[in-house]
Design an enzyme around this catalytic site. Sequence first.
Site, PDB file in Angstrom:
ATOM      1  N   TYR A  60      28.791  57.626 -36.197  1.00  0.00           N
ATOM      2  CA  TYR A  60      27.368  57.952 -36.161  1.00  0.00           C
ATOM      3  C   TYR A  60      27.172  59.412 -35.767  1.00  0.00           C
ATOM      4  O   TYR A  60      28.074  60.027 -35.188  1.00  0.00           O
ATOM      5  CB  TYR A  60      26.593  57.005 -35.224  1.00  0.00           C
ATOM      6  CG  TYR A  60      26.924  57.095 -33.760  1.00  0.00           C
ATOM      7  CD1 TYR A  60      26.445  58.142 -32.963  1.00  0.00           C
ATOM      8  CD2 TYR A  60      27.682  56.108 -33.134  1.00  0.00           C
ATOM      9  CE1 TYR A  60      26.722  58.204 -31.608  1.00  0.00           C
ATOM     10  CE2 TYR A  60      27.974  56.167 -31.777  1.00  0.00           C
ATOM     11  CZ  TYR A  60      27.498  57.223 -31.025  1.00  0.00           C
ATOM     12  OH  TYR A  60      27.781  57.292 -29.676  1.00  0.00           O
ATOM     13  N   HIS A  64      34.494  54.881 -25.392  1.00  0.00           N
ATOM     14  CA  HIS A  64      33.996  55.121 -26.746  1.00  0.00           C
ATOM     15  C   HIS A  64      33.903  56.629 -26.889  1.00  0.00           C
ATOM     16  O   HIS A  64      33.415  57.317 -25.999  1.00  0.00           O
ATOM     17  CB  HIS A  64      32.643  54.421 -26.893  1.00  0.00           C
ATOM     18  CG  HIS A  64      31.703  55.032 -27.859  1.00  0.00           C
ATOM     19  ND1 HIS A  64      32.004  55.174 -29.190  1.00  0.00           N
ATOM     20  CD2 HIS A  64      30.450  55.534 -27.703  1.00  0.00           C
ATOM     21  CE1 HIS A  64      30.965  55.742 -29.800  1.00  0.00           C
ATOM     22  NE2 HIS A  64      30.023  55.972 -28.918  1.00  0.00           N
ATOM     23  N   ASP A  95      16.673  20.540 -27.920  1.00  0.00           N
ATOM     24  CA  ASP A  95      16.384  19.162 -28.320  1.00  0.00           C
ATOM     25  C   ASP A  95      17.658  18.363 -28.078  1.00  0.00           C
ATOM     26  O   ASP A  95      18.753  18.804 -28.416  1.00  0.00           O
ATOM     27  CB  ASP A  95      15.899  19.061 -29.765  1.00  0.00           C
ATOM     28  CG  ASP A  95      16.954  19.413 -30.795  1.00  0.00           C
ATOM     29  OD1 ASP A  95      17.878  20.183 -30.480  1.00  0.00           O
ATOM     30  OD2 ASP A  95      16.848  18.924 -31.932  1.00  0.00           O
TER      31      ASP A  95
HETATM   32  P1  FAD Z   1      24.222  52.877 -16.043  1.00  0.00           P
HETATM   33  O1  FAD Z   1      23.462  53.965 -16.636  1.00  0.00           O
HETATM   34  O2  FAD Z   1      25.699  53.062 -15.926  1.00  0.00           O
HETATM   35  O3  FAD Z   1      23.608  52.594 -14.633  1.00  0.00           O
HETATM   36  C1  FAD Z   1      24.258  51.776 -13.686  1.00  0.00           C
HETATM   37  C2  FAD Z   1      24.025  52.399 -12.358  1.00  0.00           C
HETATM   38  O4  FAD Z   1      24.536  51.565 -11.327  1.00  0.00           O
HETATM   39  C3  FAD Z   1      24.725  53.722 -12.208  1.00  0.00           C
HETATM   40  O5  FAD Z   1      23.750  54.700 -12.012  1.00  0.00           O
HETATM   41  C4  FAD Z   1      25.629  53.540 -11.024  1.00  0.00           C
HETATM   42  O6  FAD Z   1      25.714  54.686 -10.221  1.00  0.00           O
HETATM   43  C5  FAD Z   1      24.958  52.396 -10.296  1.00  0.00           C
HETATM   44  N1  FAD Z   1      25.891  51.671  -9.447  1.00  0.00           N
HETATM   45  C6  FAD Z   1      27.046  51.081  -9.820  1.00  0.00           C
HETATM   46  N2  FAD Z   1      27.661  50.545  -8.765  1.00  0.00           N
HETATM   47  C7  FAD Z   1      26.879  50.789  -7.700  1.00  0.00           C
HETATM   48  C8  FAD Z   1      26.987  50.477  -6.314  1.00  0.00           C
HETATM   49  N3  FAD Z   1      28.015  49.802  -5.827  1.00  0.00           N
HETATM   50  N4  FAD Z   1      25.997  50.884  -5.506  1.00  0.00           N
HETATM   51  C9  FAD Z   1      24.940  51.576  -5.968  1.00  0.00           C
HETATM   52  N5  FAD Z   1      24.801  51.892  -7.274  1.00  0.00           N
HETATM   53  C10 FAD Z   1      25.760  51.507  -8.116  1.00  0.00           C
HETATM   54  N6  FAD Z   1      23.519  53.187 -26.105  1.00  0.00           N
HETATM   55  C11 FAD Z   1      22.577  53.313 -27.062  1.00  0.00           C
HETATM   56  O7  FAD Z   1      21.648  52.536 -27.098  1.00  0.00           O
HETATM   57  N7  FAD Z   1      22.655  54.288 -27.997  1.00  0.00           N
HETATM   58  C12 FAD Z   1      23.677  55.175 -28.018  1.00  0.00           C
HETATM   59  O8  FAD Z   1      23.732  56.060 -28.886  1.00  0.00           O
HETATM   60  C13 FAD Z   1      24.690  55.054 -27.048  1.00  0.00           C
HETATM   61  N8  FAD Z   1      25.747  55.886 -27.072  1.00  0.00           N
HETATM   62  C14 FAD Z   1      26.645  55.835 -26.065  1.00  0.00           C
HETATM   63  C15 FAD Z   1      27.655  56.772 -26.041  1.00  0.00           C
HETATM   64  C16 FAD Z   1      28.543  56.806 -25.000  1.00  0.00           C
HETATM   65  C17 FAD Z   1      29.632  57.818 -24.986  1.00  0.00           C
HETATM   66  C18 FAD Z   1      28.422  55.837 -23.954  1.00  0.00           C
HETATM   67  C19 FAD Z   1      29.352  55.854 -22.803  1.00  0.00           C
HETATM   68  C20 FAD Z   1      27.437  54.896 -24.002  1.00  0.00           C
HETATM   69  C21 FAD Z   1      26.547  54.875 -25.047  1.00  0.00           C
HETATM   70  N9  FAD Z   1      25.534  53.930 -25.118  1.00  0.00           N
HETATM   71  C22 FAD Z   1      24.570  54.040 -26.081  1.00  0.00           C
HETATM   72  C23 FAD Z   1      25.465  52.802 -24.181  1.00  0.00           C
HETATM   73  C24 FAD Z   1      24.507  53.082 -23.069  1.00  0.00           C
HETATM   74  O9  FAD Z   1      24.734  54.337 -22.555  1.00  0.00           O
HETATM   75  C25 FAD Z   1      24.642  52.073 -21.951  1.00  0.00           C
HETATM   76  O10 FAD Z   1      24.723  50.789 -22.482  1.00  0.00           O
HETATM   77  C26 FAD Z   1      23.471  52.152 -21.000  1.00  0.00           C
HETATM   78  O11 FAD Z   1      23.275  53.486 -20.579  1.00  0.00           O
HETATM   79  C27 FAD Z   1      23.687  51.281 -19.800  1.00  0.00           C
HETATM   80  O12 FAD Z   1      22.645  51.470 -18.883  1.00  0.00           O
HETATM   81  P2  FAD Z   1      22.723  50.840 -17.440  1.00  0.00           P
HETATM   82  O13 FAD Z   1      21.483  51.197 -16.732  1.00  0.00           O
HETATM   83  O14 FAD Z   1      23.077  49.413 -17.553  1.00  0.00           O
HETATM   84  O15 FAD Z   1      24.021  51.489 -16.800  1.00  0.00           O
HETATM   85  N1  THG Z   2      23.831  13.619 -31.675  1.00  0.00           N
HETATM   86  C1  THG Z   2      23.617  13.439 -30.376  1.00  0.00           C
HETATM   87  N2  THG Z   2      22.974  14.339 -29.634  1.00  0.00           N
HETATM   88  C2  THG Z   2      22.543  15.494 -30.189  1.00  0.00           C
HETATM   89  C3  THG Z   2      22.717  15.729 -31.559  1.00  0.00           C
HETATM   90  C4  THG Z   2      23.403  14.757 -32.313  1.00  0.00           C
HETATM   91  N3  THG Z   2      21.940  16.420 -29.422  1.00  0.00           N
HETATM   92  C5  THG Z   2      21.744  17.734 -29.935  1.00  0.00           C
HETATM   93  C6  THG Z   2      21.293  17.701 -31.372  1.00  0.00           C
HETATM   94  N4  THG Z   2      22.222  16.878 -32.131  1.00  0.00           N
HETATM   95  C7  THG Z   2      19.919  17.093 -31.415  1.00  0.00           C
HETATM   96  N5  THG Z   2      19.364  17.031 -32.732  1.00  0.00           N
HETATM   97  C8  THG Z   2      18.991  15.881 -33.347  1.00  0.00           C
HETATM   98  C9  THG Z   2      18.069  15.960 -34.369  1.00  0.00           C
HETATM   99  C10 THG Z   2      17.591  14.815 -34.977  1.00  0.00           C
HETATM  100  C11 THG Z   2      18.051  13.571 -34.565  1.00  0.00           C
HETATM  101  C12 THG Z   2      19.005  13.497 -33.586  1.00  0.00           C
HETATM  102  C13 THG Z   2      19.487  14.658 -32.960  1.00  0.00           C
HETATM  103  C14 THG Z   2      17.484  12.329 -35.123  1.00  0.00           C
HETATM  104  N6  THG Z   2      16.181  12.337 -35.359  1.00  0.00           N
HETATM  105  C15 THG Z   2      15.436  11.152 -35.724  1.00  0.00           C
HETATM  106  C16 THG Z   2      14.386  11.523 -36.749  1.00  0.00           C
HETATM  107  O1  THG Z   2      13.767  12.566 -36.598  1.00  0.00           O
HETATM  108  O2  THG Z   2      14.250  10.799 -37.697  1.00  0.00           O
HETATM  109  C17 THG Z   2      14.742  10.695 -34.462  1.00  0.00           C
HETATM  110  C18 THG Z   2      13.920   9.507 -34.655  1.00  0.00           C
HETATM  111  C19 THG Z   2      13.382   8.998 -33.349  1.00  0.00           C
HETATM  112  O3  THG Z   2      12.986   9.788 -32.471  1.00  0.00           O
HETATM  113  O4  THG Z   2      13.356   7.773 -33.228  1.00  0.00           O
HETATM  114  O5  THG Z   2      18.172  11.375 -35.304  1.00  0.00           O
HETATM  115  O6  THG Z   2      23.651  14.906 -33.526  1.00  0.00           O
HETATM  116  N7  THG Z   2      24.070  12.340 -29.780  1.00  0.00           N
END
Ligand code: FAD
Ligand code: THG
Length: 812
Positions: A255, A224, A541
């Site tokens: 940005y 990036h 559910d």
């Molecule tokens: P890192 O900071 O990469 O840390 C991972 C660490 O793991 C590293 O220190 C590395 O050395 C260590 N590591 C890896 N492998 C090993 C190993 N085998 N042994 C020991 N250590 C290891 N985010 C925002 O929120 N806002 C922004 O404005 C933004 N801008 C960005 C701009 C740029 C150019 C970039 C590159 C990123 C930006 N990001 C931004 C994203 C953000 O920087 C990252 O998502 C964030 O820093 C990730 O943090 P992290 O701790 O997961 O990774």
């Molecule tokens: N069919 C089947 N499984 C499911 C769903 C489905 N699992 C995930 C999701 N959908 C679950 N959600 C619901 C929500 C409501 C009902 C069934 C699945 C339902 N409710 C009756 C009631 O509230 O009137 C239960 C009455 C009772 O408990 O006797 O029928 O679509 N297979």
Amino acid sequence: MAGPRVVIIGAGVVGAALADEISARGWTEVTVVDQGPLPATGGSSSHAPGLVFQANPSKTMTELARYTVEKLCSLEVAGEPCFLQVGGLEVATAPDRLAELHRRHGWLTAWGVEARLLTPEECAERHPLLNRARVLGGLLVPTDGLAKAVPAVEAQIRRATARGVRFLARHEVLDVRQSEGRVTGVRTDHGELPADIVVCCAGIWGPRIAGMAGMRLPLTPLAHQLAWTGPVPTLAGQTEEAVRPILRHQGADLYYRDRFDRLGIGYYGHRPMPVSPDDILSVDEAGGMPSVLAFTEEDFADAWTETRSLLPATQEAKVEEGINGLFSFTPDGNPLLGESPDVAGFWVAEAVWVTHSAGVGRAMAEWLVDGYCSSFDLHECDVNRFEPHQLAPEYVLARDCRNFVEVYDILHPLQPAGEPRPIRTSPFHGRQEELGAFFLEANGWERPQWYEANAPLVAGRSVPTPNDWAARYWSPIVGAEAQVTRETVAMYDMTALKRLEVRGPGAAAFLQRMCTGKVDKSVGSVTYTLLLDHDGGIRSDITVARLGRDLFQIGANGNLDLDWLTRHLPADGTVQVRDITPGTCCIGLWGPLAREVLQPLADEDFSAAGLKYFRAKRAHVGSVPVTAMRLSYVGELGWELYTTADLGRKLWDTLRRAAGPLGGIVAGRGAFNSLRLEKGYRSFGTDMTYEHDPYEAGVGFAVKPDKEDFIGKAALERRRDGVRRKLTCLTVDDPRAVVMGKEPVYDGDRVAGYVTSAAYGYTIGKGIAYAWLPAELGVPGTALHIGYFDQTVEAVVAEEPLFDPAMTRLRG
Ligand code: FAD
Ligand code: THG
């Protein structure tokens, strides 16, 4: 209590936050290893410009960001702050972007973060470099700002160190050790570190480390572009690092941030530049900055042209430095948090922005120490949420690149994932294409939203056209299909519904322990029940059908249900769980004439007495063996008919031939969603999630407290009398004013809650919106309003369900 021995791999913003949060909760036998020096390790955190914008369609992501802001505001290193709360400003230079700012304002308001819309003049006042003539409006979030990532790492390292956490710089992890399905430690270039729990916070190196534990992460490092201008003459003399709000111009993928008299410019508009995790250089090879690649100036050309137009003062400046910096992208843009499905004790916290880092640190610490996370609903972040095809390298690369491209795009809530498509097709797919199906996508499945073949049904019906945004991925055919379902009968492709088989001599006892309801009932019983976590929150559910003494079929909500059940299987091997979704299919046949369609085709009795509501049995439908379950998410008489994939098309053709003469149709997901909201059926993940308990969510009837112990029972007893908020049914009279979900709900001037799902009810002739609201507002007749873009939609609390409360349809 010092807790188990924990090794955290990576001391970037994520590893440091986790070390701090976990030690604050009393786990201090913690070692953090990093291959680089501390606190600037050379990972992504070392050069992130640190912009923190809290706006996000996901409530969880906004809450993770809000916590990060609050925490970093409270930290400092040697008197220097870790957060510069300059505010965040997003500007629109085109009408669609202006509308989008209103929608984003809605999310922030719904999630409880203060935000305000600004006129062009107010934007220019806040950010005087802006070209006033180009700006149509802005969105200001006063609490946004700049995270100082390296100081934040340092501050959190210090706190953790003070509690006894050990940090080992320049230790490279070379392998993850395991024995009998459990992690036992890591091997570094300085020797072994034994551990009970290993958490991978290795950022872009994550896939490599996870691979050492046999785990696939759907994560791709992408470059990036980040550039810094030289001095901007108009800014000469600015002595503070940042005075103007951080700025986003999302219409052009840009940005900006201040740095004294210069500007940082980030750009997402260039071609995706993925890098294989195996090709990332080591710290030494890369001269200390392995996450930085050489700046490719030609990719930045459009960004610079646009910048000089939006911020004319930069015409007097130059781009002085730039990087192509690597960070992690995932198929849906959310982080990857949780424990490996195969190696107990091996956890990951990956693909986390600085923006969400402290929140993720807290979430992970709670999850590890308590066994569940009470502060955030993590279902959208769980590393085990993916379907098997979503871990294929080809898919991961395509989706992650696509996500890079879309990162600042305006995405409609129904917009299907772009390429790669199609991936999963039901056996009915060819037939659906013949009928002009308009497909959307869910978990890789192609799902008809409506069928063009039903266009003639619209004539003579009252199907109001919703507002423009709600009219996308919509057709009046949706309304006709919904109405015809209630008048005659319709076939719905339910193949995408996740199906699990639970089998074995211990199956009944196992499910009794997992579910809130009684499922150890007679063969042929079907039970609507809940899975709770240990805190009493709703994990899912589901329906549980007992098809044999030791054989159950579960209708589930996603891969996390499979993961949850698998994790809790008894160790003695008496129960097996299997995903039978691939290889099987399902048609929902529902409507007042459903019995007229099915009975003549079947060799079993499908009368009201022959198969009662919420009972299952096996039968033949023509030549096709099926499992029939009598229940209906659309609230009509009928059955879910399951068979194997090879026979799916035959089942489809058989039912269609019989339904046609009775006026029966095939119908799509649009109708389905409208009908289920009329019936008041909740959808897990949208209407209710981990953060809600059954009583608040209106599914308390599915909990049987007098049953023997089940997961979440004790916690639930504590919650039972404390219902302070409720999932509430609202109706909207203006037929054009359909809302989409995630909008704020107001009680007078006060923000009272937010919408979960919404649709037009084609039977009841009103708009429907479910919303989380304080319990005292749940009185039918209470007048409220919903903020929808720049509009106000009048809504009123209604008695639910809106359709057939007496259940005459279903029980007939
Ligand atoms: P890192 O900071 O990469 O840390 C991972 C660490 O793991 C590293 O220190 C590395 O050395 C260590 N590591 C890896 N492998 C090993 C190993 N085998 N042994 C020991 N250590 C290891 N985010 C925002 O929120 N806002 C922004 O404005 C933004 N801008 C960005 C701009 C740029 C150019 C970039 C590159 C990123 C930006 N990001 C931004 C994203 C953000 O920087 C990252 O998502 C964030 O820093 C990730 O943090 P992290 O701790 O997961 O990774
Ligand atoms: N069919 C089947 N499984 C499911 C769903 C489905 N699992 C995930 C999701 N959908 C679950 N959600 C619901 C929500 C409501 C009902 C069934 C699945 C339902 N409710 C009756 C009631 O509230 O009137 C239960 C009455 C009772 O408990 O006797 O029928 O679509 N297979």
